[in-house]
Design a protein around this motif. Structure first.
Motif, PDB file in Angstrom:
ATOM      1  N   LEU A 265       1.477   3.953   8.146  1.00 35.81           N
ATOM      2  CA  LEU A 265       1.010   2.203   7.942  1.00 35.81           C
ATOM      3  C   LEU A 265       1.950   2.015   6.802  1.00 35.81           C
ATOM      4  O   LEU A 265       2.131   0.479   6.761  1.00 35.81           O
ATOM      5  N   ASP A 266       2.343   2.581   5.793  1.00 34.24           N
ATOM      6  CA  ASP A 266       3.251   2.208   4.798  1.00 34.24           C
ATOM      7  C   ASP A 266       4.450   1.614   5.193  1.00 34.24           C
ATOM      8  O   ASP A 266       5.248   0.639   5.023  1.00 34.24           O
ATOM      9  N   VAL A 267       5.055   2.407   6.413  1.00 33.98           N
ATOM     10  CA  VAL A 267       6.323   1.995   6.908  1.00 33.98           C
ATOM     11  C   VAL A 267       6.124   0.684   7.719  1.00 33.98           C
ATOM     12  O   VAL A 267       6.905  -0.419   7.551  1.00 33.98           O
TER      13      VAL A 267
ATOM     14  N   PRO B  37      -4.982  -3.399   6.330  1.00 31.80           N
ATOM     15  CA  PRO B  37      -4.392  -2.367   5.393  1.00 31.80           C
ATOM     16  C   PRO B  37      -4.152  -2.637   4.255  1.00 31.80           C
ATOM     17  O   PRO B  37      -3.119  -2.329   3.581  1.00 31.80           O
TER      18      PRO B  37
ATOM     19  N   TRP C  41      -0.996   7.770   6.938  1.00 34.49           N
ATOM     20  CA  TRP C  41      -0.648   6.649   5.432  1.00 34.49           C
ATOM     21  C   TRP C  41       0.858   6.074   5.649  1.00 34.49           C
ATOM     22  O   TRP C  41       1.070   5.106   5.288  1.00 34.49           O
ATOM     23  N   VAL C  42       1.662   7.168   5.801  1.00 34.27           N
ATOM     24  CA  VAL C  42       3.217   6.915   5.952  1.00 34.27           C
ATOM     25  C   VAL C  42       3.520   5.952   7.084  1.00 34.27           C
ATOM     26  O   VAL C  42       4.039   4.719   6.868  1.00 34.27           O
TER      27      VAL C  42
ATOM     28  N   TRP D 282      12.770   4.554  -0.033  1.00 36.88           N
ATOM     29  CA  TRP D 282      11.786   3.434   0.660  1.00 36.88           C
ATOM     30  C   TRP D 282      11.273   2.749  -0.443  1.00 36.88           C
ATOM     31  O   TRP D 282      11.222   1.334  -0.203  1.00 36.88           O
TER      32      TRP D 282
ATOM     33  N   PHE E  82       6.723  -6.599   4.652  1.00 43.58           N
ATOM     34  CA  PHE E  82       6.864  -7.334   3.428  1.00 43.58           C
ATOM     35  C   PHE E  82       8.461  -7.541   3.352  1.00 43.58           C
ATOM     36  O   PHE E  82       8.808  -8.547   2.694  1.00 43.58           O
ATOM     37  N   ILE E  83       9.273  -6.831   3.654  1.00 47.25           N
ATOM     38  CA  ILE E  83      10.630  -6.958   3.892  1.00 47.25           C
ATOM     39  C   ILE E  83      10.994  -8.038   4.631  1.00 47.25           C
ATOM     40  O   ILE E  83      11.949  -8.767   4.291  1.00 47.25           O
TER      41      ILE E  83
ATOM     42  N   LEU F  75      -1.610  12.004   5.668  1.00 46.48           N
ATOM     43  CA  LEU F  75      -0.320  11.514   4.978  1.00 46.48           C
ATOM     44  C   LEU F  75       0.669  10.912   5.999  1.00 46.48           C
ATOM     45  O   LEU F  75       1.144   9.872   5.914  1.00 46.48           O
TER      46      LEU F  75
ATOM     47  N   GLY G 120      -2.517  -6.963   8.666  1.00 54.08           N
ATOM     48  CA  GLY G 120      -1.800  -5.759   9.280  1.00 54.08           C
ATOM     49  C   GLY G 120      -1.605  -5.772  10.839  1.00 54.08           C
ATOM     50  O   GLY G 120      -1.945  -6.729  11.357  1.00 54.08           O
ATOM     51  N   PRO G 121      -1.190  -4.780  11.109  1.00 54.08           N
ATOM     52  CA  PRO G 121      -1.033  -4.549  12.895  1.00 54.08           C
ATOM     53  C   PRO G 121      -2.070  -4.831  13.681  1.00 54.08           C
ATOM     54  O   PRO G 121      -3.143  -4.295  13.355  1.00 54.08           O
TER      55      PRO G 121
ATOM     56  N   MET H  62       3.658  -1.731   7.120  1.00 53.38           N
ATOM     57  CA  MET H  62       3.428  -2.928   6.310  1.00 53.38           C
ATOM     58  C   MET H  62       4.606  -3.290   5.296  1.00 53.38           C
ATOM     59  O   MET H  62       4.936  -4.271   4.800  1.00 53.38           O
ATOM     60  N   GLY H  63       5.463  -1.927   4.950  1.00 54.48           N
ATOM     61  CA  GLY H  63       6.495  -2.227   4.089  1.00 54.48           C
ATOM     62  C   GLY H  63       7.666  -3.038   4.552  1.00 54.48           C
ATOM     63  O   GLY H  63       8.395  -3.870   4.358  1.00 54.48           O
ATOM     64  N   SER H  64       7.829  -2.779   6.092  1.00 55.19           N
ATOM     65  CA  SER H  64       8.906  -3.642   6.820  1.00 55.19           C
ATOM     66  C   SER H  64       8.343  -5.105   6.981  1.00 55.19           C
ATOM     67  O   SER H  64       8.986  -5.881   6.916  1.00 55.19           O
TER      68      SER H  64
ATOM     69  N   THR I  98      -5.460  -0.785  12.223  1.00 50.54           N
ATOM     70  CA  THR I  98      -5.881  -0.070  10.946  1.00 50.54           C
ATOM     71  C   THR I  98      -7.243   0.545  11.039  1.00 50.54           C
ATOM     72  O   THR I  98      -7.544   1.584  10.784  1.00 50.54           O
TER      73      THR I  98
END
Lengths: 477, 397
Positions: free
Chosen positions: B257-259, A389, B254-255, A121, B265-266, B251, B186-187, B261-263, B211
């Protein structure tokens, strides 16, 4: 493709020079692993390379042309090479022990699979960021007003320019963005000189180097204490911080600074963990070197991070002296060596600033600012940390882990990180809240987010180290 | 085991029934077309109301209200208005509560674009003052506004639909904007489709930050774990036990929020790729800069031998600085009494008249010359035949 090749050569040449410098600094007592030395050299290399070209240029010896960049660096490289050959450090450098071999991978299969998925990822996000970085035009204000603009000016005029035409017949003199160190613009100038023209993918794409350098050095530092799985998890967590990912894949200077700052912190931590005087001496020489280059990245390094790191180094040395690990004579010797290396790198730039009347603030001079408390700053900081975030859950986890760790968080060597993180974050918050002209930087979340960005890699490292400490140790009554 | 099978069957049947109830969206429509008006309306302030075939023509000189006391038998979360207007305007949906002694009107802004029978949705549920069925509601029109009002529709969604909207909002991304280099919103959670449309329209967003909600949730989890761990078991290792319970939850958060926010970004990169990197040359647009970068690539070669040139764009920021960087060493400015080359981006008010002079708002401001290259209707490069002569400097005081 040509841009990509030029980029590879443009970072490999400074990297080789820096690799040699690191080897010489470590001398007969190498402390970096081979992988670390390569990652550090690639991260710090362009800064060292442009510093040498800058010094030669301001002394009136060279212009900012391809020859002007190469000539002084070749001279330095020959001197360093001769030094390395005669002292025999080339051989000892290859024999560096690998502390990571002490941490075998014992994680269950499902944990390793989970971390592997996180790494994939992370790779997807980095690839996406790289596509954007190389494929889109210069969009952000600070890129086209400062970093890229100055680089292009140096490239066109072949000299350091302090007066910048803004447009509409307005000219910005020394007080503005020229007060920022020229390292990053000079890296862009060097790459363009090597390419023969100013190319957007080239001058923007180079920023990926420092983000990858930061992730690489973070992983390798964790690898000293943890298994491969945990170290990869840590690096993935760092790459997952949205604002770090955004800044790391855009032509801004704050990840550039953060990557240098992290290496200075790594030296300090290495010095804190050292068990022999020789090891301590090697780490402190590296600290002087990284700190000197850090001053050449952005002004925040001069006004905040460097003074704090110097104080922490003194605290550390006093602790070592108190415990009897070093004598007064050794104290003077290692501190002196660190100070000399730092001065060699720091003084030319600081003297240049002083001689040209450049400011010492973050594009705004901090001298002469009036004091007044602005409650809106507190609100902006709260909103930034709790509602957005930007740093995922780090603002929640950091205080929680510090509370759980109690006094142990402040003990050496991890205490070095605790003091650094807490003091630099609080100092920035106080500056924003109390200095009227800086308040806007917090309310608009500009300076605020960038200041935090410099520190978050260290904060995450601290969290990981403290969690490990808590999980390994049994509480005392 | 048989009981368990029965339970699964019950859940499966219930889940099949869920979409049927979810379709039960409840709306109340207030019509204004002749012969269809289904409520009593009254005007307040400087407003004139005129019945027309398709609706009611409203016209104001000062601020005007059109209100009804129609009793609502639903509690809507959102609404929409259908209007016809020549010019885009800002209207407000307004309401007054019966139990408010001051009878304060609360409102929600609605940006209406110009056009015929335009339907604009607006959300109510995120407004703190929207907590009960109002005694009176209607519209507020700013001064000097004329619209033909066709319909107002108010809608209530059921629980399942609101839940689905919440999930959709969670996965609705902000675009990459000039502020994205400094922070991300953020969401956000919104509970109806109209609100999702406006998720990032307000700065800062007016919806609930996921968040923040996640931070609070985790904090509560940690407090429960702490109470459980610190009150029971061996005090020697309570911090270790706390961490062992808290870390997996942390965790997971964290994951998640990462998924998310990463989505996001992509999605930004995918957008840049579609609209700029891989787009055909004449269709390239870039974020909020429209076709500026293609225009700059077109225009810059015309000033390669100039030190300065005249530059006009529809707004100074960010185009002046960006153009200065792209055209350096040629510097853009406003010295049209000295420079012979003009670069004009996206300015329909700047044209070249029959005498070959640049005009701004109809007034000639340059010497005669010719258009060297035209990028589109309102963007071009112009050069005067003769170099303008700098007027003598003002006498020294």
């Amino acid at each position: 493709m040509t841009n990509f090749l030029v980029l590879l050569i443009g970072i490999a040449v400074p990297g080789a020079l820096c690799w040699l410098s690191l080897l010489l600094l470590e001398g007969r007592h190498p402390v970096l692993t081979r992988a670390e030395r390569i990652v550090w050299a690639l991260t710090l290399g362009p800064t060292l390379f442009t510093f040498i070209a800058f010094l030669s240029h301001v002394l009136g010896l060279t212009r900012l042309t391809l020859v002007g960049f190469l000539l002084p660096n070749i001279v330095v490289a020959l001197l360093l090479g001769a030094g390395a050959w005669t002292s025999g450090v080339l051989r000892s450098g290859w024999n560096t022990p690998l502390p990571a071999s002490l941490s075998p991978d014992t994680a269950p299969r499902w944990v390793r699979l989970g971390v592997l998925l996180l790494c994939i990822w992370t790779g997807v996000k980095l690839l996406a960021g790289a596509i954007d970085l190389f494929g889109v035009p210069t969009y952000w204000d600070d890129s086209f007003n400062n970093w890229n603009m100055r680089g292009k000016m140096f490239f066109v005029t072949e000299r350091i320019e302090l007066t910048i035409p803004v447009g509409n017949q307005i000219v910005q003199t020394e007080g503005g963005v020229s007060s920022y160190p020229p390292a990053l613009p000079l890296v862009k100038t060097w790459l363009s000189d090597l390419r023969g023209s100013w190319e957007e993918p080239l001058v923007n794409g180079v920023h990926l180097l420092w983000f990858l350098g930061l992730l690489g050095s973070f992983f390798l530092l964790l690898r000293r204490s943890f298994s491969r799985t945990v170290s990869l998890l840590g690096a993935s967590l760092l790459a997952s911080l949205p604002l770090l990912l955004i800044q790391g894949t855009n032509p801004y200077a704050d990840v550039f600074l953060a990557s240098h700052l992290f290496l200075s912190i790594a030296c300090l931590l290495g010095a804190g963990r050292s068990t022999t005087t020789e090891e301590l001496s090697s780490w402190l020489k590296l600290l002087g070197f990284t700190l000197g280059l850090l001053l050449f990245t952005k002004n925040e390094a001069t006004v905040l991070y460097a003074p704090l790191l110097i104080l922490l180094a003194f605290w550390l040395l006093l602790g070592k002296k108190r415990t009897g690990m070093i004598t007064q004579q050794q104290f003077t010797r290692v501190a002196g060596l660190c100070a000399i290396i730092l001065a060699l790198l720091a003084l030319p730039w600081l003297a240049f600033k002083w001689l040209n009347g450049l400011t010492f603030g973050n594009a705004k001079s901090i001298s002469g600012m009036t004091l007044s408390f602005n409650p809106l700053v507190v609100r902006a900081i709260w909103y930034h940390l709790s509602h957005e975030p930007n740093w995922l859950l780090l603002p929640l986890v950091l205080p929680l882990v510090l509370i759980l760790s109690g006094k142990r968080a402040w003990e050496l060597p991890e205490g070095l990180l605790t003091v650094f993180v807490v003091v630099s974050i609080l100092a920035q918050f106080l500056l924003f809240a109390l200095l009227a002209p800086l308040a806007t930087e917090a309310i608009m979340q500009t300076g605020l987010s960038r200041g935090l960005l410099h520190v978050v890699p260290v904060a995450l490292l601290l969290v990981i180290l403290l969690v490990r400490q808590l999980l390994l140790e049994t509480e005392k009554k | 085991m048989r009981h368990l099978r029965f339970l699964w069957l019950l859940i499966a049947v219930s889940s099949l029934a869920l979409p049927l109830t979810a379709l039960a969206k409840d709306s109340r429509t207030l019509e204004f077309a002749a012969g269809e008006v289904n409520a009593t309306w009254e005007g307040h302030g400087t407003i004139s109301m005129q019945k027309q075939q398709g609706g009611i023509l409203l016209s104001t000189t000062g601020t005007g209200f059109i209100l009804t006391r129609q009793v609502l038998d639903i509690f809507p979360q959102a609404g929409s208005i259908t209007v016809s207007t020549d010019l885009g305007t800002e209207l407000y949906f307004v309401w007054i509560y019966a139990d408010d002694p001051d009878k304060r009107p609360y409102d929600v802004g609605i940006s209406v674009p110009g056009g015929k029978r335009v339907t604009v949705p607006f959300s109510l549920s995120q407004h703190r003052q929207w907590y009960d069925k109002p005694m009176q509601f209607g519209l507020v029109l700013p001064p000097k506004t004329t619209i033909l009002l066709h319909r107002i529709e108010l809608t209530q969604w059921n629980f399942a639909e609101r839940l689905l909207s919440g999930l959709k909002a969670l996965w609705t991304f902000d675009a990459e904007r000039p502020y994205s280099i400094n922070f991300v919103w953020g969401p956000q959670i919104a509970w109806n489709p109209a609100a999702i449309k406006d998720l990032y329209a307000y700065l800062p967003p007016i919806f609930t930050s996921v968040t923040y909600a996640l931070n609070i949730f985790l904090l509560l989890c940690f407090m429960v774990i702490a109470a459980f761990v610190f009150l029971r078991g061996n005090p020697q290792d309570r911090r270790k036990r706390f961490l062992r319970l808290a870390l997996p939850i942390l965790l997971a958060g964290w994951v998640f929020l990462d998924v998310r926010m990463g989505s996001e970004f992509i999605s930004w990169v995918a957008w840049d790729y579609r609209t700029y990197i891989a787009a055909p040359a004449n269709l390239k647009t870039f974020r909020d800069r429209d076709r500026f970068y293609d225009f700059a690539a077109f225009a810059v070669p015309y000033v390669f031998d100039r030190q300065t040139y005249v530059f006009f764009a529809d707004r100074e920021w960010p185009f002046l600085g960006n153009m200065r960087y792209l055209s350096y060493p040629a510097i853009p400015g406003i010295a049209y009494d000295r420079d012979d080359t003009w670069i004009v981006f996206n300015r329909p008010d700047i044209t070249v008249d029959e005498q070959g002079r640049v005009t701004i708002g109809g007034e000639a401001v340059s010497l005669p010359g010719r258009v060297l290259g035209r990028f589109d209707e309102s963007s071009f490069v112009f050069r005067t035949y003769q170099k303008p002569i700098l007027p003598p400097p003002p006498p020294a005081p």
